[in-house]
Design a protein around this motif. Structure first.
Motif, PDB file in Angstrom:
ATOM      1  N   MET A   1       0.850  -1.173   0.000  1.00 37.69           N
ATOM      2  CA  MET A   1       0.000   0.000   0.000  1.00 37.69           C
ATOM      3  C   MET A   1       0.894   1.233   0.000  1.00 37.69           C
ATOM      4  O   MET A   1       1.911   1.257   0.675  1.00 37.69           O
ATOM      5  CB  MET A   1      -0.887   0.003   1.239  1.00 37.69           C
ATOM      6  N   THR A   2       0.482   2.195  -0.735  1.00 41.31           N
ATOM      7  CA  THR A   2       1.307   3.391  -0.871  1.00 41.31           C
ATOM      8  C   THR A   2       0.904   4.459   0.140  1.00 41.31           C
ATOM      9  O   THR A   2      -0.181   4.436   0.694  1.00 41.31           O
ATOM     10  CB  THR A   2       1.173   3.971  -2.287  1.00 41.31           C
ATOM     11  N   SER A   3       1.797   5.388   0.356  1.00 38.09           N
ATOM     12  CA  SER A   3       1.571   6.500   1.268  1.00 38.09           C
ATOM     13  C   SER A   3       2.166   7.757   0.649  1.00 38.09           C
ATOM     14  O   SER A   3       3.347   7.782   0.312  1.00 38.09           O
ATOM     15  CB  SER A   3       2.261   6.221   2.601  1.00 38.09           C
ATOM     16  N   ARG A   4       1.365   8.779   0.489  1.00 35.01           N
ATOM     17  CA  ARG A   4       1.828  10.028  -0.126  1.00 35.01           C
ATOM     18  C   ARG A   4       3.020  10.605   0.630  1.00 35.01           C
ATOM     19  O   ARG A   4       3.945  11.141   0.030  1.00 35.01           O
ATOM     20  CB  ARG A   4       0.701  11.057  -0.156  1.00 35.01           C
ATOM     21  N   GLU A   5       3.019  10.498   1.953  1.00 34.26           N
ATOM     22  CA  GLU A   5       4.112  11.062   2.756  1.00 34.26           C
ATOM     23  C   GLU A   5       5.456  10.475   2.331  1.00 34.26           C
ATOM     24  O   GLU A   5       6.479  11.129   2.388  1.00 34.26           O
ATOM     25  CB  GLU A   5       3.889  10.820   4.254  1.00 34.26           C
ATOM     26  N   PHE A   6       5.447   9.219   1.915  1.00 29.51           N
ATOM     27  CA  PHE A   6       6.698   8.571   1.529  1.00 29.51           C
ATOM     28  C   PHE A   6       6.941   8.630   0.024  1.00 29.51           C
ATOM     29  O   PHE A   6       8.060   8.854  -0.418  1.00 29.51           O
ATOM     30  CB  PHE A   6       6.685   7.108   1.978  1.00 29.51           C
ATOM     31  N   TYR A   7       5.897   8.430  -0.766  1.00 26.42           N
ATOM     32  CA  TYR A   7       6.078   8.302  -2.208  1.00 26.42           C
ATOM     33  C   TYR A   7       6.066   9.621  -2.962  1.00 26.42           C
ATOM     34  O   TYR A   7       6.533   9.696  -4.079  1.00 26.42           O
ATOM     35  CB  TYR A   7       5.025   7.355  -2.799  1.00 26.42           C
ATOM     36  N   GLY A   8       5.508  10.670  -2.375  1.00 28.94           N
ATOM     37  CA  GLY A   8       5.516  11.973  -3.020  1.00 28.94           C
ATOM     38  C   GLY A   8       4.261  12.288  -3.813  1.00 28.94           C
ATOM     39  O   GLY A   8       3.374  11.467  -3.940  1.00 28.94           O
ATOM     40  N   ASP A   9       4.207  13.512  -4.332  1.00 30.36           N
ATOM     41  CA  ASP A   9       3.017  14.026  -5.014  1.00 30.36           C
ATOM     42  C   ASP A   9       3.129  14.087  -6.532  1.00 30.36           C
ATOM     43  O   ASP A   9       2.140  14.304  -7.210  1.00 30.36           O
ATOM     44  CB  ASP A   9       2.711  15.445  -4.519  1.00 30.36           C
ATOM     45  N   THR A  10       4.327  13.938  -7.077  1.00 28.65           N
ATOM     46  CA  THR A  10       4.465  13.997  -8.533  1.00 28.65           C
ATOM     47  C   THR A  10       4.687  12.586  -9.062  1.00 28.65           C
ATOM     48  O   THR A  10       5.229  11.728  -8.353  1.00 28.65           O
ATOM     49  CB  THR A  10       5.652  14.882  -8.956  1.00 28.65           C
ATOM     50  N   VAL A  30       0.706  -4.735  -5.314  1.00 33.67           N
ATOM     51  CA  VAL A  30       0.979  -3.363  -4.895  1.00 33.67           C
ATOM     52  C   VAL A  30      -0.297  -2.556  -5.115  1.00 33.67           C
ATOM     53  O   VAL A  30      -0.905  -2.619  -6.185  1.00 33.67           O
ATOM     54  CB  VAL A  30       2.156  -2.740  -5.677  1.00 33.67           C
ATOM     55  N   LEU A  31      -0.677  -1.802  -4.110  1.00 36.83           N
ATOM     56  CA  LEU A  31      -1.905  -1.009  -4.157  1.00 36.83           C
ATOM     57  C   LEU A  31      -1.580   0.472  -4.127  1.00 36.83           C
ATOM     58  O   LEU A  31      -0.852   0.934  -3.244  1.00 36.83           O
ATOM     59  CB  LEU A  31      -2.791  -1.352  -2.953  1.00 36.83           C
ATOM     60  N   TYR A  32      -2.140   1.217  -5.102  1.00 36.77           N
ATOM     61  CA  TYR A  32      -2.049   2.677  -5.055  1.00 36.77           C
ATOM     62  C   TYR A  32      -3.320   3.177  -4.388  1.00 36.77           C
ATOM     63  O   TYR A  32      -4.419   3.015  -4.903  1.00 36.77           O
ATOM     64  CB  TYR A  32      -1.892   3.281  -6.444  1.00 36.77           C
ATOM     65  N   ARG A  33      -3.136   3.783  -3.232  1.00 40.80           N
ATOM     66  CA  ARG A  33      -4.258   4.280  -2.445  1.00 40.80           C
ATOM     67  C   ARG A  33      -3.906   5.673  -1.931  1.00 40.80           C
ATOM     68  O   ARG A  33      -2.999   5.825  -1.127  1.00 40.80           O
ATOM     69  CB  ARG A  33      -4.501   3.332  -1.274  1.00 40.80           C
ATOM     70  N   HIS A  62      -7.244   1.749  -5.750  1.00 45.07           N
ATOM     71  CA  HIS A  62      -8.193   1.813  -4.645  1.00 45.07           C
ATOM     72  C   HIS A  62      -9.533   2.361  -5.120  1.00 45.07           C
ATOM     73  O   HIS A  62      -9.582   3.426  -5.747  1.00 45.07           O
ATOM     74  CB  HIS A  62      -7.611   2.704  -3.543  1.00 45.07           C
ATOM     75  N   GLN A  63     -10.595   1.629  -4.869  1.00 44.16           N
ATOM     76  CA  GLN A  63     -11.991   2.036  -5.043  1.00 44.16           C
ATOM     77  C   GLN A  63     -12.500   2.123  -6.470  1.00 44.16           C
ATOM     78  O   GLN A  63     -13.681   1.951  -6.694  1.00 44.16           O
ATOM     79  CB  GLN A  63     -12.278   3.393  -4.386  1.00 44.16           C
ATOM     80  N   ASP A  64     -11.684   2.425  -7.450  1.00 45.07           N
ATOM     81  CA  ASP A  64     -12.170   2.803  -8.775  1.00 45.07           C
ATOM     82  C   ASP A  64     -11.927   1.710  -9.813  1.00 45.07           C
ATOM     83  O   ASP A  64     -10.895   1.664 -10.463  1.00 45.07           O
ATOM     84  CB  ASP A  64     -11.492   4.108  -9.206  1.00 45.07           C
ATOM     85  N   GLY A  75      -6.108  -5.200 -10.855  1.00 47.68           N
ATOM     86  CA  GLY A  75      -7.336  -5.291 -10.086  1.00 47.68           C
ATOM     87  C   GLY A  75      -7.669  -4.030  -9.338  1.00 47.68           C
ATOM     88  O   GLY A  75      -7.055  -2.984  -9.520  1.00 47.68           O
ATOM     89  N   VAL A  76      -8.668  -4.183  -8.476  1.00 44.70           N
ATOM     90  CA  VAL A  76      -9.166  -3.076  -7.676  1.00 44.70           C
ATOM     91  C   VAL A  76      -9.269  -3.532  -6.220  1.00 44.70           C
ATOM     92  O   VAL A  76      -9.568  -4.693  -5.942  1.00 44.70           O
ATOM     93  CB  VAL A  76     -10.536  -2.577  -8.202  1.00 44.70           C
ATOM     94  N   HIS A  77      -8.991  -2.611  -5.319  1.00 46.31           N
ATOM     95  CA  HIS A  77      -9.150  -2.839  -3.886  1.00 46.31           C
ATOM     96  C   HIS A  77     -10.357  -2.011  -3.457  1.00 46.31           C
ATOM     97  O   HIS A  77     -10.313  -0.782  -3.475  1.00 46.31           O
ATOM     98  CB  HIS A  77      -7.896  -2.397  -3.135  1.00 46.31           C
ATOM     99  N   LEU A  78     -11.431  -2.696  -3.106  1.00 48.22           N
ATOM    100  CA  LEU A  78     -12.666  -2.024  -2.719  1.00 48.22           C
ATOM    101  C   LEU A  78     -12.713  -1.800  -1.218  1.00 48.22           C
ATOM    102  O   LEU A  78     -12.131  -2.567  -0.445  1.00 48.22           O
ATOM    103  CB  LEU A  78     -13.876  -2.863  -3.155  1.00 48.22           C
TER     104      LEU A  78
END
Length: 178
Positions: A1-10, A30-33, A62-64, A75-78
């Protein structure tokens, strides 16, 4: 699972950090959330493309489900409020993992045809409620056939070792990976 604080915004910064972690930990899923990214679609596209560079890495959004299908994600993580979308995502040819927090939710996901669930929180995790514990996870694994990823508060090698001693399919975490 990803985290913006670690992976960044760009997308560039995100992909650089994502690749480092995939190379270091060799995950299969690997999940982008990111629930608040203004450029979610852009980073999601870069995420899926980056994951495709690695053999045996399945990418999840995630979700979409519509975006996951459009971008060619695995796939998708609901969320636990999206049980009504399992069939739709399966019809799109996506793998479906859904968040669960009770034995009943896990059995419902199994009945609906989800491929796997995340079950949480196993250990104490900020703002996630009372931990279920490893013994509860074992009991759940004895009554279901669906693949279960243990989730929640998994931050140390000791936690991972405890999960490995169960029949869990695997584990998911954010903090363990950075």
């Amino acid at each position: 699972m990803t985290s913006r604080e670690f992976y960044g915004d760009t997308s560039g910064e995100f992909c650089l950090n994502l690749c480092k972690q995939i190379e270091k930990h060799r995950p299969e899923f690997v999940l982008y959330r990111d629930k608040s990214a203004q450029n979610y679609d852009e980073i999601a596209a870069a995420f899926v493309a980056e994951c495709k560079k690695f053999e045996n890495v399945k990418s999840f959004l995630h979700q979409d489900s519509v975006l996951a299908k459009k971008l060619g994600a695995s796939g998708v993580h609901l969320t636990s409020s999206q049980f009504d979308r399992v069939a739709e995502a399966k019809e799109m040819g996506l793998l479906v993992i859904i968040s669960t927090h009770t034995h009943e939710e896990v059995l419902r996901a199994q009945m609906l045809g989800a491929d796997a669930v995340t079950y949480s929180p196993i250990f104490a995790s900020p703002n996630k409620g009372e931990p279920k514990g490893v013994e509860d996870l074992r009991k759940l694994l004895d009554i279901c056939k669906i693949k279960i990823f243990a989730l929640g508060g998994i931050v140390t090698g000791e936690h991972v070792a405890m999960i490995e001693q169960t029949k869990a399919y695997g584990f998911a975490s954010i903090r363990y990976f950075y």
